[in-house]
Design an enzyme around this catalytic site. Structure first.
Site, PDB file in Angstrom:
ATOM      1  N   THR A 194       1.152  -0.615   0.610  1.00 18.88           N
ATOM      2  CA  THR A 194       0.317  -0.313  -0.032  1.00 18.88           C
ATOM      3  C   THR A 194       1.270   1.275   0.021  1.00 18.88           C
ATOM      4  O   THR A 194       2.001   1.567   0.623  1.00 18.88           O
ATOM      5  CB  THR A 194      -1.367  -0.391   1.070  1.00 18.88           C
ATOM      6  OG1 THR A 194      -1.687  -1.109   0.892  1.00 18.88           O
ATOM      7  CG2 THR A 194      -1.847   1.140   1.819  1.00 18.88           C
ATOM      8  N   GLY A 245      -1.059  -2.091   6.404  1.00 12.10           N
ATOM      9  CA  GLY A 245      -0.699  -3.115   7.060  1.00 12.10           C
ATOM     10  C   GLY A 245      -2.065  -4.243   7.229  1.00 12.10           C
ATOM     11  O   GLY A 245      -2.745  -4.409   5.691  1.00 12.10           O
TER      12      GLY A 245
END
Length: 323
Positions: A194, A245
């Site tokens: 990400t 995460g």
């Protein structure tokens, strides 16, 4: 644009730097990032991409543009790079497609926009901003988000545009081992690529944004924390946060907002607030990282995984990069 003097420092420990006023912080994902296993060429490629992202956002700040402009430009560079799990290079779903999520938030007004599960928007961060500024909504998903993006004149591409060989190979490995491992164990070992950015403009306003391809081999229309305002992304007048995460856990602890709430209500320091939130995530069984930047130009980047791509630039153009 005035001349920018750039210094690059590669640091072994990179948590908080209060001595300089930072105006832009970015991340390229936390997870199984192991610099020791990278070739010199790969290390240089990541460093170049992070530097380009910082400079694109920094240029907007020097022009006197908004923090939202800086976040957008920084994330576009990372979305266009096949090195990260966002835009081109996004991971594959169980069905062998790329589904993308993104969000953005402007601290001054607390306006926000996000898209989830889109397959044809070249730069999801642009769609998230369009939702924020040109619709009455905050979060649009899948075909509706794609229709809205097309109506706003954003670039639409075939899903094959997002293909990258490393992401495809990773998906193939997961598919091959799927019968031997549970989804939970596979997710816990996943590399989170990400991307995100937080910016502080010359008017003292903060903005934060996040963009992702999600989790390798995700299924059933799974959506993580990246497009969820308050979980993956949050900004107010005091602080901006972007997360990376295991999204399910970031949603459950409302991670990005939790950092902001600690600062606002408990007067917790920026570094301690992020540390506390990551600890809460770890207690539940999750992992990942976060970047945060406050109104004073203090920033922090922390993680509880093997590593995290992260970089920042000061108002004077000094760059810090580490992974």
């Amino acid at each position: 644009m005035k001349h920018v003097f750039i210094c690059i420092f590669l640091l072994f420990t990179w948590i908080t730097f209060a001595q300089d006023k930072y105006v832009l912080v970015i991340h390229g994902g936390a997870g199984s990032v192991n610099k020791a296993n990278m070739s010199v060429e790969n290390q240089q490629a990541y460093q170049d991409a992070l530097t380009s992202s910082l400079l694109a956002g920094y240029e907007e700040i020097l022009k006197g543009n908004s923090a939202v402009d800086a976040v957008e430009k920084s994330i576009i560079i990372l979305e266009n790079s096949p090195l990260f799990n966002a835009g081109k290079g996004a991971v594959f779903t169980h069905e062998g497609l790329n589904e993308l999520d993104a969000s953005v938030m402007f601290g001054k007004t607390q306006s926000a926009g996000a898209v989830a599960g889109v397959k044809s928007i070249k730069n999801p961060i642009l769609a998230a901003r369009a939702v924020m500024e040109k619709s009455p909504h905050v979060l649009l998903s899948r075909e509706g988000a794609e229709q809205f993006a097309a109506e706003q004149g954003l670039e639409i591409v075939e899903n094959s545009y997002f293909f990258s060989q490393p992401a495809y190979d990773a998906w193939q490995r997961v598919q091959k081992s799927e019968k031997e491992k549970s989804m939970k164990s596979e997710n816990s070992d996943n590399k989170f690529g990400t991307v995100g950015a937080v910016a502080l403009d010359f008017d003292g306003n903060l903005a934060a944004g996040t963009s992702t391809g999600g989790m390798t081999n995700k299924r059933w229309g799974r959506i993580g924390d990246s497009p969820v305002i308050g979980a993956g992304t949050y900004a107010n007048e005091q602080v901006g946060i972007s997360s990376t995460g295991w999204g399910e856990f970031y949603i459950r602890v409302v991670a990005a907002y939790d950092v902001a709430a600690q600062i606002k209500y408990s007067k917790t320091s920026l570094s301690e607030a992020v540390k506390n939130t990551l600890a809460s995530i770890k207690e539940l069984g999750g992992n990942g990282g976060m970047i945060a930047l406050d109104k004073n130009g203090e920033m922090t980047a922390q993680y509880n995984t093997q590593g995290m791509f992260r970089a920042a630039i000061t108002e004077n153009g000094k760059i810090l990069i580490e992974f």
